[in-house]
Design an enzyme around this catalytic site. Structure first.
Site, PDB file in Angstrom:
ATOM      1  N   HIS A 164      -9.207   3.054  58.089  1.00  0.00           N
ATOM      2  CA  HIS A 164     -10.431   2.324  58.423  1.00  0.00           C
ATOM      3  C   HIS A 164     -10.886   1.355  57.328  1.00  0.00           C
ATOM      4  O   HIS A 164     -11.353   0.255  57.616  1.00  0.00           O
ATOM      5  CB  HIS A 164     -11.566   3.316  58.718  1.00  0.00           C
ATOM      6  CG  HIS A 164     -12.671   2.737  59.533  1.00  0.00           C
ATOM      7  ND1 HIS A 164     -13.530   3.494  60.286  1.00  0.00           N
ATOM      8  CD2 HIS A 164     -13.088   1.454  59.723  1.00  0.00           C
ATOM      9  CE1 HIS A 164     -14.404   2.713  60.910  1.00  0.00           C
ATOM     10  NE2 HIS A 164     -14.156   1.472  60.568  1.00  0.00           N
ATOM     11  N   ASP A 223     -11.410   1.661  71.671  1.00  0.00           N
ATOM     12  CA  ASP A 223     -11.390   1.582  70.209  1.00  0.00           C
ATOM     13  C   ASP A 223     -12.514   2.449  69.671  1.00  0.00           C
ATOM     14  O   ASP A 223     -13.686   2.188  69.911  1.00  0.00           O
ATOM     15  CB  ASP A 223     -11.582   0.126  69.753  1.00  0.00           C
ATOM     16  CG  ASP A 223     -11.737   0.020  68.247  1.00  0.00           C
ATOM     17  OD1 ASP A 223     -10.785   0.377  67.523  1.00  0.00           O
ATOM     18  OD2 ASP A 223     -12.817  -0.405  67.784  1.00  0.00           O
ATOM     19  N   LYS A 267      -9.600   5.560  64.051  1.00  0.00           N
ATOM     20  CA  LYS A 267      -9.419   5.226  62.635  1.00  0.00           C
ATOM     21  C   LYS A 267      -9.799   6.414  61.762  1.00  0.00           C
ATOM     22  O   LYS A 267     -10.771   7.113  62.043  1.00  0.00           O
ATOM     23  CB  LYS A 267     -10.295   4.021  62.251  1.00  0.00           C
ATOM     24  CG  LYS A 267     -10.222   2.861  63.223  1.00  0.00           C
ATOM     25  CD  LYS A 267     -11.221   1.762  62.851  1.00  0.00           C
ATOM     26  CE  LYS A 267     -11.430   0.801  64.002  1.00  0.00           C
ATOM     27  NZ  LYS A 267     -12.218   1.385  65.116  1.00  0.00           N
ATOM     28  N   TYR A 289     -17.511   6.619  63.876  1.00  0.00           N
ATOM     29  CA  TYR A 289     -18.423   6.330  64.980  1.00  0.00           C
ATOM     30  C   TYR A 289     -19.054   7.597  65.548  1.00  0.00           C
ATOM     31  O   TYR A 289     -20.011   7.515  66.332  1.00  0.00           O
ATOM     32  CB  TYR A 289     -17.694   5.590  66.108  1.00  0.00           C
ATOM     33  CG  TYR A 289     -17.073   4.280  65.716  1.00  0.00           C
ATOM     34  CD1 TYR A 289     -17.394   3.642  64.514  1.00  0.00           C
ATOM     35  CD2 TYR A 289     -16.129   3.668  66.539  1.00  0.00           C
ATOM     36  CE1 TYR A 289     -16.796   2.448  64.154  1.00  0.00           C
ATOM     37  CE2 TYR A 289     -15.539   2.468  66.188  1.00  0.00           C
ATOM     38  CZ  TYR A 289     -15.858   1.870  64.997  1.00  0.00           C
ATOM     39  OH  TYR A 289     -15.267   0.687  64.645  1.00  0.00           O
TER      40      TYR A 289
END
Length: 241
Positions: free
Chosen positions: A63, A3, A33, A8
């Site tokens: 997201h 994930d 996302k 990120y």
């Protein structure tokens, strides 16, 4: 399963990790996302694929319910129809926001990723999603490591009974409650322990006892101001190393 997300800033590293793992691509379930500032950029999915160094994504999510997320969802539907994405879904959406997507979508969202743990069980949301044949994917499944949650006497007693840790009891509760669970850890021992939950079953009575711990307490709370900020937050996604 991996994930990750645009936000990120590790998609390139994830792509390298997949290549170095020795696993064939089909053995990895890759989820990422799209960030709000990218919802109206038609090449956002292609750039995401490029960073991940893969030709398809198993599950792609919106997201945050910020900005023009309807445009973002249309973009994901297009990617789905083009075979670049195997499934699409949502993250951090409320019931009314999920319904807004359901009202306009061509491809139904398969998953809602949202905060769920014993202190915040989202029972009404789960009932709604079940009616729509959508799965719940729980982030913060251990309550963001909240000491009060992990040291609940009920979990201590169940851990002693089954020879497990409190965290493993909570993860087992998630699995039996029908939640897809994504615990995060940088500790290799914790990561291994998180997988070691398939050799026991909680009883119906124990599941009910854990259900009674619900306090409707969450650890992440977004505000309209935060969502507006997300739309304006330009991520250095293509500058990743």
């Amino acid at each position: 399963m991996i994930d990750t997300a645009n936000a990120y800033l590790n998609e390139k590293a994830v792509g390298r990790g997949m290549k170095k793992s020795g696993l064939v691509r089909e053995e990895i379930f890759l989820e990422t996302k799209i960030w709000p500032s990218l919802y109206e950029q038609p090449d956002a999915v292609d750039r995401t694929l490029e960073r991940l160094d893969t030709n398809y994504i198993d599950l792609l999510l919106i997201h945050q319910p910020a900005g023009n997320y309807l445009a973002g969802y249309r973009m994901m539907e297009k990617a789905y129809n083009e075979g670049k994405v195997r499934a699409i879904g949502l993250s951090n959406f409320t019931i009314s926001q999920v319904q807004e997507i359901l009202n306009i979508c061509e491809i139904k969202p398969a998953v809602l990723q949202t905060e769920v743990h014993p202190y915040f069980q989202e029972k009404k949301l789960k009932e709604f999603l079940a009616r729509e044949n959508m799965a719940v994917q729980a982030w913060y499944p251990l309550g963001h490591g909240d000491k009060a949650l992990l040291e609940e006497p009920l979990f201590d007693s169940l851990a002693a009974k089954y020879g497990k840790s409190s965290a493993q009891i909570i993860l087992r509760w998630h699995i039996q409650a029908g939640n897809i669970v994504i615990p995060g850890s940088k500790n290799p021992d914790h990561i291994k322990a998180n997988f070691d939950i398939f050799d026991f079953n909680l009883t119906a009575e124990e599941m009910e006892q854990i259900a009674s711990l619900n306090k409707n307490v969450r650890y992440y709370n977004s505000t309209p101001e935060m969502l507006d900020a997300y739309v304006k937050m330009v991520l250095p996604v293509d500058a990743q190393k």
